[in-house]
Design an enzyme around this catalytic site. Sequence first.
Site: not given
Length: 548
Positions: A79, A301, A470
């Site tokens: 990521d 994220h 995601s």
Amino acid sequence: MAFPLTSRLRLLGLSFLFPVLAASAQTATPPAASNPATPQWYLLDPEQDGGVMGISARRAYQELLQGKTSTPVIVAVIDAGIDTAHVDLKRVLWRNRKEIAGNGKDDDQNGYADDVLGWSFLGGPDGRNINVETLEETRILAKLQPLYAGKVRTAVPAAKRAEFDLYQKVKKSYDAKVKENTQRLKEFNQAYLENAQGAAGLKQALGVARLDTATLRNPPTQDPELRQITQGLYTTLLQTGFASLDDVLEEMKKGLKETQDQLDYGLNLKYNPRPLVGDRPEDTKQRDYGNRDVHGPDPMHGTHVAGIIGADRDNNQGVLGVASNVQIMAVRAVPDGDERDKDVANAIRYAVDNGAQIINMSFGKYYSPQRAAVEEAIKYAATKNVLLVHSAGNENEDLDKTLQYPAPVYLSGQRIPNMITVGASARTNDENLVADFSNYGKNQVDVFAPGNQIYATLPGSRYGNLSGTSMAAPVVAGIAATLKSYYPQLTAVQLKRIILESAVPYHTKVRKPGSTTLVDFAELSRTGGLVNLYRALQLAQQPLPEPK
């Protein structure tokens, strides 16, 4: 590429919040299902929790896993980075016990010095890191435009026509994105100004400093028009998971910056941050580059993804990860922009070589010039019995018509046996069951999992909602980790089979993403179902079929 902030705002209907309230406020009433007892609705059970379309994790832990022994499972998160100091993550992070922190040496001889918590393939030896990258279309166009600009196909040698065709296809896509982002920047700037002015005016009228849900639910006024506006705002915030209108405005500012960055960097043919890394970008065999900084410039994220998989279930604070006995390995390879195939391939190999049994890959793109290198890494993972979980993407595309990479099939057309591709679902079993941003595909998407308004860890020991495939992929990675933890003999192929076969099929008429057309939910993926931890554990208890 990570799920864009601007897309989240567009999907939530907040771009022009104040202008649309006048039409909606009169009929707006807070839906009971939008205020769950737990913000982690995705852990709930559809049968026991009022039809909330969760994965039955809470029920599984209460009824099937009580008193059972588990073994630790290493899950790699490829990521943008992870906040390794987060109170709900720091105890569950993977640690390379063979490496001595900070001595500048490769103590375990794995090729990476000081990789105590993982590795970054987006950093340079001087400690600097890439944050914003170009899109793959931009990189391809920058390479091919000097060769083919102004030419017609008949003037190109036959051996080069496939490359010329790629140039034309990419240029069309690139030009469309420049136009789209230019228009979006204009719209979002106007929307932000209107909403900021509306918020300031409402604050002044109410005599409050903050427009949060508590204030909007019981506003300090008896003016019927003001109460109508606050009721509409309150309902919208509940439906979209924002705590206050101030948070919406902050998100809109982020969306503005993201769109500006897309134009300034992602779509800038002259921008190239790669020299910062100091590697040979075209050399897919090169492994010795990067640095130890797994936090990176913006770990939002990755921190959220990590928390969905394995946030500490035993520290009595924050949120609960899907899996209870995991070690999260941080591998940084996803910038704000499109990831490079070389970095993805090396990230997979790093995770496999350092003991990961499951790899979460919440990223994707639509061009893959070094696809062969990524596929070699995936095949390598298969030889080491590692399961890969990949997000389907957020452009409401039919992946049976447009592949997203890493694709669920090899170049040969063979299906990848150790990879699951995941679409995103929402909390209600009605026409909104499929998240309206989610990609889908009867052949290319394996299964759906909760991915809309998912509450999990954010940097700075904070928590919040994010949406995207995601978020759906780590739900499935968490299920896989739980199965592997309690049934360690399961292979990657068996884990995939159990997760897909235990998915609950639904024939709900849902809006096909990106349209108002109603379709059978079962037609949007191979299984036609939603993942379910409770059913997966039940299936894992049964004798395994004999190998063919």
